[in-house]
Structures are given as structure tokens and as C-alpha cells.
Design an enzyme around this catalytic site. Structure first.
Site, PDB file in Angstrom:
ATOM      1  N   SER A  85       0.904  -1.227   0.206  1.00 44.13           N
ATOM      2  CA  SER A  85       0.038  -0.037  -0.126  1.00 44.13           C
ATOM      3  C   SER A  85       0.741   1.408  -0.031  1.00 44.13           C
ATOM      4  CB  SER A  85      -0.999  -0.017   1.336  1.00 44.13           C
ATOM      5  OG  SER A  85      -1.631   1.220   1.352  1.00 44.13           O
ATOM      6  N   TYR A 145      -1.677  -1.082  10.456  1.00 43.26           N
ATOM      7  CA  TYR A 145      -1.908  -1.269   9.038  1.00 43.26           C
ATOM      8  C   TYR A 145      -0.703  -1.085   8.333  1.00 43.26           C
ATOM      9  CZ  TYR A 145      -3.861  -0.993   4.179  1.00 43.26           C
ATOM     10  OH  TYR A 145      -3.795  -1.388   2.992  1.00 43.26           O
TER      11      TYR A 145
END
Length: 319
Positions: A193, A206
Site C-alpha cells: 500500500s 496497518y
């Protein structure tokens, strides 16, 4: 004795001079290679590599029951690949396979599996090998993204994030990489990401998990390269860094400039991922410009980088 010492001294000096000359030659060769690959990179910017065929490949996609995973399955099937769909949700997974079949594809298979469970991964992988064949393209797509302030995350939630976003990659690789190595043919695609390249508020666990995926892919690729024993290694690695994708994971996106930083449609993300895989790109962000922007901004002083972040004011709100 003096003559002997003098002779030994001369020999030592000659050895040092020879060693120094070799280092100098190696340095010149290194510089020429760097210049060559810079030139090649510039050329490939304007003339990209052709996209290799995936017809006949067996593509396994985790998290195929919705979002990017579903779009990847549909597109790979349309390109002639045999698609193996894994998801914890059997209903969504079957819907993906049925949609493939409605569009004319027949080589699609659905398997329910909790990828964070190593034993389930091992057992389901064995079924795939027996019923479908050896996976040649593995797309580790499954992931979760709870959005809270760091101190609001429970220990159980943090463990779950790492179980799914990180450890599942290890279990999948242990299950499918050996056959790729045996045949010297395969491709591993991992979704990291943009949050795996820079820290973002309300996404601390995350971000840490996606940074870990980047490290896993880079080190594993290097390990296989170093142990290839002189043969041409034909196992490729591609790490994807998507900006926020409109799949529902991002509950409260915060975007100051929606005209240039809008959420990426999952169809567009899937198309870019497959293009990167078919061109053997090592790293790609979606949109592609953000990887270069991040690399450039990292050369700025820390306070300057903070000012840039504050100016764009993009991220997620706690929910």
C-alpha cells in the site's frame, strides 16, 4: 636477509597494486552498468515492455470474493488464465466464479480458506495441486484495514491485522513457492500500500503490516537471486502500492484535492496490477506517479516533508 626482505616487500607491493587495479576496474564497470541501466530505464519510460501472455497460467488470488480480488479474477480469466479464487467468504467467492463463467470463462475454481490459518492454507493448497495443478502466478491480495487511533486498537485487532496482512503471505509462499522453484517458473504479486511507504495517522498497525510486506518481497527476491547458482532465475516478484481504492475498506477517507487524489476504482487498480505483473515490474504504485513522488520527497529535510503532508492533507479519519 635484506635482499630477501626487499624482494618480499616488492611482491607485497605488487599484490596490493594488482588488487587495487582490480577494484578500480570493477568500479569503472559498475559505473558503466549504472549508466547503462539509467539509460535503459529512460528508454523503457517511453517504450514500455510488451505484456507477456498469461494464457494457460494458473493464477491464485486471495481475497477474490470482492473488490480488487474479484476484478483481478475476472481480468485474468478474460486473458485465458486458469483462475483459483480463495476467500474466507464462500458466497462472495462463488459469485466471482459464477461471474467468470457468465462471461464465457470456464477455468475458474473457488476454495474457502482462512489465509491467516497456516494449516488451512497447507491443506487447501494441497487440494489445489491435486484438483487444478501447480500455481504459477500467486497474488496475495487479502487484507484488512481497521482505522483507529493507535491506542484504540485492541491487542486482538492488532494480531488479526498482522495475521492476515503479513503472516498469511508467509504461509502462502511456503505452500506455493517450492513448486515454482522446482520448475524455475512463477510470479509472486503482493499488495502492499502507499501506507507501506509512508506513515499515516489512524493506520499505525496497518502501515506497519504493509511496510512488512515490502520488506518480505524485497528480501525474498534478493535471496532467490543470490541462490540461483548462476542460472537465469525465472521467478518474478511484483510489489504493488495502491493509493486508497474504492472497495469499502477505507470508511472515512480524508482528501483535500479530490480532483487529483480521488479514490481509485477497483477496476482501474486491477488493470494496473495485471499490467505490472505482465511487464515484470518489481514495484508499482497506483497511480504510478506516487512511487516517484514518494522517493523524491524522501530526499527533502524532514520538516519540509511534514509541510508537504500537511498541504495535501490526505489520509483517513478514525472510525
Amino acid at each position: 636477509m635484506d635482499r630477501q626482505n626487499s624482494k618480499l616487500g616488492n611482491q607485497t607491493a605488487m599484490v596490493k597494486a594488482y588488487g587495487g587495479a582490480l577494484v578500480l576496474v570493477d568500479a569503472v564497470v559498475l559505473l558503466l552498468k549504472i549508466l547503462y541501466y539509467i539509460g535503459e530505464s529512460i528508454y523503457r519510460f517511453f517504450v514500455p515492455l510488451e505484456e507477456k501472455s498469461v494464457a494457460g497460467e494458473i493464477v491464485l488470488i486471495t481475497g477474490a470474493g470482492h473488490g480488487i480480488g474479484r476484478e483481478l479474477a475476472l481480468r485474468y480469466a478474460s486473458l485465458g488464465a486458469t483462475v483459483v479464487c480463495w476467500d474466507l467468504n464462500p458466497q462472495g467467492n462463488e459469485e466471482t466464479v459464477n461471474e467468470i463463467k457468465k462471461l464465457g470463462g470456464t477455468a475458474a475454481h473457488a476454495y474457502q480458506c482462512d489465509v491467516s490459518n497456516r494449516e488451512q492454507v497447507r491443506e487447501t493448497a494441497e487440494r489445489v495441486k491435486q484438483e487444478v495443478g501447480n500455481v504459477t502466478i500467486l497474488v496475495n491480495n487479502a487484507g484488512i484495514m481497521p482505522c483507529h487511533a493507535f491506542l484504540d486498537h485492541t491487542p486482538e485487532e492488532i494480531r488479526k491485522i498482522f495475521d492476515i496482512n503479513v503472516l498469511a503471505h508467509f504461509w502462502m509462499l511456503q505452500a506455493f513457492l517450492p513448486s515454482m522453484i522446482d520448475k524455475n517458473h512463477g510470479h509472486i504479486v503482493a499488495l502492499s500500500s502507499m501506507a507501506g511507504l509512508l506513515g499515516i495517522a489512524n493506520l499505525v498497525p496497518y502501515c506497519a503490516s504493509k511496510f512488512a510486506v515490502r520488506g518480505l518481497m524485497e528480501s525474498l527476491s534478493e535471496e532467490l537471486r543470490c541462490t540461483a547458482s548462476g542460472r537465469n532465475m525465472n521467478i518474478k516478484f511484483t510489489t504493488i502500492y495502491p493509493y486508497m481504492v474504492d472497495t469499502g475498506l477505507c470508511k472515512k477517507p480524508k482528501i483535500r484535492f479530490p480532483s487529483i487524489m480521488a479514490l481509485v476504482p477497483p477496476q482501474e487498480a486491477a488493470a494496473e496490477i495485471i499490467r505490472a505483473q505482465r511487464r515484470d515490474y518489481t514495484e508499482v504504485s497506483i497511480p504510478s506517479i506516487w512511487l516517484s513522488v514518494n522517493t523524491s520527497l524522501r530526499n527533502l529535510p524532514e520538516k519540509s516533508l511534514i509541510q508537504v503532508k500537511d498541504f495535501f492533507d490526505s489520509g483517513v479519519e478514525a472510525c
